[in-house]
Design a protein around this motif. Sequence first.
Motif, PDB file in Angstrom:
ATOM      1  N   LYS B 206       1.967  -7.285  -0.847  1.00  0.00           N
ATOM      2  CA  LYS B 206       1.590  -5.866  -0.811  1.00  0.00           C
ATOM      3  C   LYS B 206       2.791  -4.972  -1.049  1.00  0.00           C
ATOM      4  CE  LYS B 206      -1.541  -4.181   1.946  1.00  0.00           C
ATOM      5  NZ  LYS B 206      -2.443  -3.919   3.072  1.00  0.00           N
ATOM      6  N   GLU B 207       3.910  -5.328  -0.397  1.00  0.00           N
ATOM      7  CA  GLU B 207       5.117  -4.514  -0.591  1.00  0.00           C
ATOM      8  C   GLU B 207       5.562  -4.555  -2.047  1.00  0.00           C
ATOM      9  OE1 GLU B 207       6.625  -2.287   1.201  1.00  0.00           O
ATOM     10  OE2 GLU B 207       5.198  -2.660   2.820  1.00  0.00           O
ATOM     11  N   ARG B 210       3.605  -2.337  -4.106  1.00  0.00           N
ATOM     12  CA  ARG B 210       3.971  -0.942  -3.900  1.00  0.00           C
ATOM     13  C   ARG B 210       5.281  -0.629  -4.624  1.00  0.00           C
ATOM     14  NH1 ARG B 210       3.461  -0.716   1.252  1.00  0.00           N
ATOM     15  NH2 ARG B 210       1.398   0.195   1.082  1.00  0.00           N
ATOM     16  N   ALA B 211       6.234  -1.577  -4.534  1.00  0.00           N
ATOM     17  CA  ALA B 211       7.543  -1.331  -5.141  1.00  0.00           C
ATOM     18  C   ALA B 211       7.455  -1.378  -6.666  1.00  0.00           C
ATOM     19  CB  ALA B 211       8.548  -2.346  -4.627  1.00  0.00           C
TER      20      ALA B 211
ATOM     21  N   ASN C  49      13.786   4.795  -3.040  1.00  0.00           N
ATOM     22  CA  ASN C  49      12.503   4.584  -3.701  1.00  0.00           C
ATOM     23  C   ASN C  49      11.461   5.515  -3.091  1.00  0.00           C
ATOM     24  OD1 ASN C  49      10.098   3.686  -4.764  1.00  0.00           O
ATOM     25  ND2 ASN C  49      10.671   1.524  -4.674  1.00  0.00           N
ATOM     26  N   ASP C  51       8.471   5.750  -3.577  1.00  0.00           N
ATOM     27  CA  ASP C  51       7.183   5.127  -3.283  1.00  0.00           C
ATOM     28  C   ASP C  51       7.008   4.825  -1.800  1.00  0.00           C
ATOM     29  OD1 ASP C  51       6.266   5.185  -5.824  1.00  0.00           O
ATOM     30  OD2 ASP C  51       7.026   3.197  -6.356  1.00  0.00           O
ATOM     31  N   GLN C  54       4.376   6.939   1.242  1.00  0.00           N
ATOM     32  CA  GLN C  54       2.936   6.911   0.991  1.00  0.00           C
ATOM     33  C   GLN C  54       2.234   6.632   2.303  1.00  0.00           C
ATOM     34  OE1 GLN C  54       1.763   4.067  -1.959  1.00  0.00           O
ATOM     35  NE2 GLN C  54       3.393   4.684  -3.361  1.00  0.00           N
ATOM     36  N   SER C  56      -0.335   4.938   2.601  1.00  0.00           N
ATOM     37  CA  SER C  56      -0.744   3.531   2.595  1.00  0.00           C
ATOM     38  C   SER C  56       0.382   2.636   3.124  1.00  0.00           C
ATOM     39  CB  SER C  56      -1.124   3.102   1.188  1.00  0.00           C
ATOM     40  OG  SER C  56      -0.011   3.210   0.337  1.00  0.00           O
ATOM     41  N   ASN C  57       1.609   3.043   2.862  1.00  0.00           N
ATOM     42  CA  ASN C  57       2.739   2.255   3.362  1.00  0.00           C
ATOM     43  C   ASN C  57       2.809   2.315   4.882  1.00  0.00           C
ATOM     44  OD1 ASN C  57       4.970   0.613   3.088  1.00  0.00           O
ATOM     45  ND2 ASN C  57       6.385   2.346   3.036  1.00  0.00           N
ATOM     46  N   ASP C  60       0.264   0.084   6.231  1.00  0.00           N
ATOM     47  CA  ASP C  60       0.659  -1.320   6.150  1.00  0.00           C
ATOM     48  C   ASP C  60       1.614  -1.695   7.268  1.00  0.00           C
ATOM     49  OD1 ASP C  60      -0.838  -2.329   4.163  1.00  0.00           O
ATOM     50  OD2 ASP C  60       0.594  -1.908   2.556  1.00  0.00           O
ATOM     51  N   ARG C 187      -2.206   3.025  -8.223  1.00  0.00           N
ATOM     52  CA  ARG C 187      -3.143   2.153  -8.948  1.00  0.00           C
ATOM     53  C   ARG C 187      -4.552   2.300  -8.392  1.00  0.00           C
ATOM     54  NH1 ARG C 187      -1.360  -3.934 -10.281  1.00  0.00           N
ATOM     55  NH2 ARG C 187       0.228  -3.530 -11.828  1.00  0.00           N
ATOM     56  N   ILE C 191      -6.224   1.390   0.815  1.00  0.00           N
ATOM     57  CA  ILE C 191      -5.537   0.681   1.888  1.00  0.00           C
ATOM     58  C   ILE C 191      -5.963   1.287   3.206  1.00  0.00           C
ATOM     59  CG2 ILE C 191      -3.310   0.103   2.881  1.00  0.00           C
ATOM     60  CD1 ILE C 191      -2.591  -0.792   0.330  1.00  0.00           C
ATOM     61  N   VAL C 312       9.934  -3.442   4.327  1.00  0.00           N
ATOM     62  CA  VAL C 312      10.168  -2.430   3.283  1.00  0.00           C
ATOM     63  C   VAL C 312      11.450  -2.636   2.486  1.00  0.00           C
ATOM     64  CG1 VAL C 312       8.903  -0.716   4.596  1.00  0.00           C
ATOM     65  CG2 VAL C 312      11.385  -0.779   4.736  1.00  0.00           C
ATOM     66  N   LEU C 315      11.299  -2.747  -1.203  1.00  0.00           N
ATOM     67  CA  LEU C 315      11.199  -1.496  -1.967  1.00  0.00           C
ATOM     68  C   LEU C 315      12.537  -1.075  -2.550  1.00  0.00           C
ATOM     69  CD1 LEU C 315       8.854   0.730   0.204  1.00  0.00           C
ATOM     70  CD2 LEU C 315       8.340  -0.353  -1.952  1.00  0.00           C
TER      71      LEU C 315
END
Lengths: 517, 334, 347
Positions: B206-207, B210-211, C49, C51, C54, C56-57, C60, C187, C191, C312, C315
């Motif tokens: 999942k990470e 996302r990345a 980053n 991203d 979010q 959703s992150n 998670d 995309r 989530i 993370v 990322l």
Amino acid sequence: MLDSEHPQGTQAATASPFLETRSLHKHYGGVHALKGVSLRIERGRFYHLLGENGCGKSTLIKIISGAQSSSAGQVLIQGRDMTGLGPIAALGAGIETVYQDLSLLPNLSVAENIGLSEQLVEWSGKLFHRLDLSRLRDSACRALEVVGLPTERAFLSRQVETLPLASRQLVAIARAVASEAGLVIMDEPTTSLTRREVDNLIRVIRRLQSEGAAVLFVTHKLDEARDIGGVGLVMRDGELVHECDVSKATNAEIGYWMTGRELQQGRYRDMQPEKLPPLLEVKGLSLKKAYEEIDLSIAQGEILGVTGLADSGRNELAMTLAGLAPAKTGSVVLGGNALDLSAPDRVIREGVAYVPEDRLAEGLFLEKTISENITMSILDRLRSGFGLVSRSRARQAAQNTLEDLQIVAEDIHAPVSSLSGGNQQRVLIGRWLAAEPRLLILHGPTVGVDVGSKEIIFRIIQSQADKGMGVLIVSDDLPELLQNCDKILVMRNGRIYQTYEAEGLDEHTLYSAVVGD
Amino acid sequence: MLKNNNLLLASFVASVAMLGTGAATAQDDKEVVTVVKVTGENWFTRMEEGVTLYGEEHDGIGTRQVGPARADAAQQAAIIEDLISQEVDALAIVPMDPSTLEGVLRRAMGRGIAVITHEADSLQNTQLNLEAFDNAEFGAHFAEDIAECMGHEGQWTSFVGSLGSLTHVQWADGGEEYMAQFPEMELVSPKNESFNDANRAYELAKEILRAYPDIKGFQGGSAIDVIGIGRAVEEAGLEDETCVYGLGLPQDTSAYLESGAVDGIAFWDPKDAGYVMNILADKFLNGEEIKTGDDLGVSGYEDVTVTDGPGEGKIVRGQAWVDVDASNWSDYPF
Amino acid sequence: MITIESSHNNLDGVAQKVLRNFWVWSAHHPAIFPLFLIVVTCLSVGAINADFWQLSNLFDILRASVVRGLFALGVLVVLASGGLDVSFTAIAAFVMYTLTLFVVNVVPDLGIVPIFGIAGIMGAGLGALNGLLVSYLRAPALIVTIGTQYMLRGFLLTFIGTALFMNIPSAMDAFGRLNIITATAARGSEIGLPVYFLILILAATVTWWMLKHTLIGRAIFAVGGKPDVAERLGYRVKSVRVFVFAYAGLLAGVAGVIHVTANRLANPFDLAGTELAVIAAVVLGGARITGGMGSVVGTMLGVVLITLVSNVLILVGIPSAWQTAILGAFILFAGLFFSQLDRLAMR
């Protein structure tokens, strides 16, 4: 709050005593620790339980407070049989015990330490109950007010371990106040306090008493007991052997009942040594935030006492001379050579021995044997040809020390933890004497030691000085200094305030110099 | 104090008893013991079928399989030590971490015990190491599938059970080497460690999604990686946009093969590997030499390649991988 | 101990005072430490980053914190009482696998509530066993729980089963897919923040309330601070010890079931080896390994920090081997920070 429940206050002494024990016996394995102790305790009075270490005092207290059960006999509280009901029942019946460690929970807050017991007792020890936080705070506040501690929130929520010892002592008493105790037992409450703190403590305890509580002290300090007044209860070998008015009893009388033999009173230091060459010379010694410009000298065979309040710098001075707190400026000369104070092992090599105040935390290895504890300072000298420690020589050295210092032990291979406090202290002193130092520094040598052991320790100190050893005693036990020293040096605010010849000096003068009245 | 000791002793005896299940029958002349990474995983349960089968089909040889209750290199070494002192005739080992076993295997060989290994072509102290295939080729095989599926362009990544699992790392490297011929393929965040936990693989996948939102290719390492990756892909609704290939077992992966979250898996049949390890052990004990081109009588091992290993021993390689996808997973009962 | 030379001007003096006040303040609020590291990690990852920022992150990370968080609450309570528990993962694995197997084969229609109930009871029972061994045999908690961990795991793999299975009971599968809210990720995929996250919130609240507002809560800290004094004051030390291990076991049992519902498969090998990361999370949150200290808030922050670091760093493209090293550095840093605080608080 005490008043509301017991309106008679100090006149509470009526026909039925608050607490009564009837021929209590206690056996530990083969040891008969209590042999039929019967005593009566009345509200509003002071009691002093006196006796040598191991005479059964602690056992008696533990049984009264419910921490242990007796083998035979009864405990009655206000006429009700409370024998063997456990600590919660004893608390509930109004018996509060402040052990030497103060029975405080170091990681809990001041308020919790004071107020939790009340609610625990209320639910008779069952834990699955809601805690009434506001009531906890209220009763803590009221009790803190009585003992004269702050009552603001920041103080209430402070962790007890972050408080200074004297305040912790008062928190423990506040707990007794909050639980409206009828009997407060205090086990050596003043051991580690300075005189001023002791005075304050006694003031608070008097207030407790005036509101109708009985207070039972367990103590070694006869002078303090006399100051407070009340009933003296002397125990020996598990029996209550003597009851007296403590303020009228002489040291000799109590000492006799405690030990069963006559003890020497007055000065142990009888002969003044002829002028021997100086051993230690200290000039202009300073340590930031501790002491300044200290000059002192000790001749061979001389005993110098140093006293002062806890913050006077006396402790730091002793530590510096032991190599534990290197000074910033000044010179120290031992036997004509400059002494390197940068590390304890160097100081030891030069012939300086330091016996710390807290023998358990800093000195002795409790689980190791007496022999190991004594010989650890002289392992160098016990080496045989191959560089290994010679067992027979070690045994001999330990045996000698045991005999010289009259240490009462089964044998030299018993662990130090099996000894009484006075004997433990003698083992510690023995370790350093085995090293045959030129200068012996004793920090509070008889803290928590009974009078019998005290006497032996004093005799050891004298005999060492007679052999030419220089001795420095740092202590706040003033009679001890007066009895043993040639000169007494009083420190105040980091400086030397006054130097006295001990011969002919009276305690009152010395005390005034210490507290600065 | 005494009570505590008894308790400890009891638990110790219990754990020893657990290790000792399935002792060899006494009348066999030769005893070959297969030591796997961990007992009870479906993979090694299947391998045990091959090990047992060889013993049943051949007289005069006793075969059994043991392994630690959890995947732990130290425990595996301890089991091998025990077997050495029991003086078995041959050990067939699937090492958890080959480098940690060098010492104990040298000792085994010194005691005259034949040492056969599997999935450890870097190991010095072995007499024969069996590889179902060349690891780099196997990794390249996945990469080929992924590249084809992605149209030879885009981002892809690789997973390993752990960085200490040599074969997993070799597959990842083999895949990377193969991909080098396609300049449009970009490898990102390589060799993610799943620690053989599907949930961990899922979180990592999942990470990574996302990345690198445009990522298309995933190469799994441990047999459990594709399950975790497949779940992440399924939840993200990217079944059709991604290409997930890797080692896997048909039954465990079936749901994701059906949904298209996992596009294909390959494996070598551990039953055959277990069987062939015991063939090699038997032959070695009989003094027979294995040469390139030999037929060991098991599918995928009909024409083996024999090369020198890093130590004294030799490496025997087959071409025994099996490709599985949504169309044929149900042919396999494990 | 602040080893700063005495101030030469007023500015230095003020700075010193501020610093000292900060230390004293943090000694009373150790949760500031994980919070600080969380903020630093978020800001640095987010700066590299974008991203990272979010919803959703966040979901998670919270989702991945649930199982570890439940474990950590149990460990907190045990640590506070002066004990140590390393058997909780084995309890969780045992409960989740045995129970899932049982439900699938015997009562496939059992609802999720009774499943959680049974898991809690099984876990509490196994935990209480630890507690009884620790308090009545007076054996060190670490040794006892290492022992029970190995025995449980060995028993599970030898007698219950070793095969991973995918067809978990429908009630568990459905519960695992239930979301409180969902966010749309890049995309366009959805989530969600799963419902089982509420179980962590509930457990944390109950634990907080228990530690703060009940006698047992204070008794736990009393026993962790000085067991001999607590006993003298009338706290039932043995009951407290049995209770804390049972409580940790209960949470572990529940965590095990959540692990299965979230993972949609039951693998008896899962969760092994995660004990130290959980204990590290609790210690990062300000609990002392020696007992008597710790807070629910700190523990939860410690858990989030550990989850954050292990999830993370991808990322920002940090290789997987380095992620473990960074985690180790954080734990080391925490150890130094707290020992420094201890020394300061004593002054």
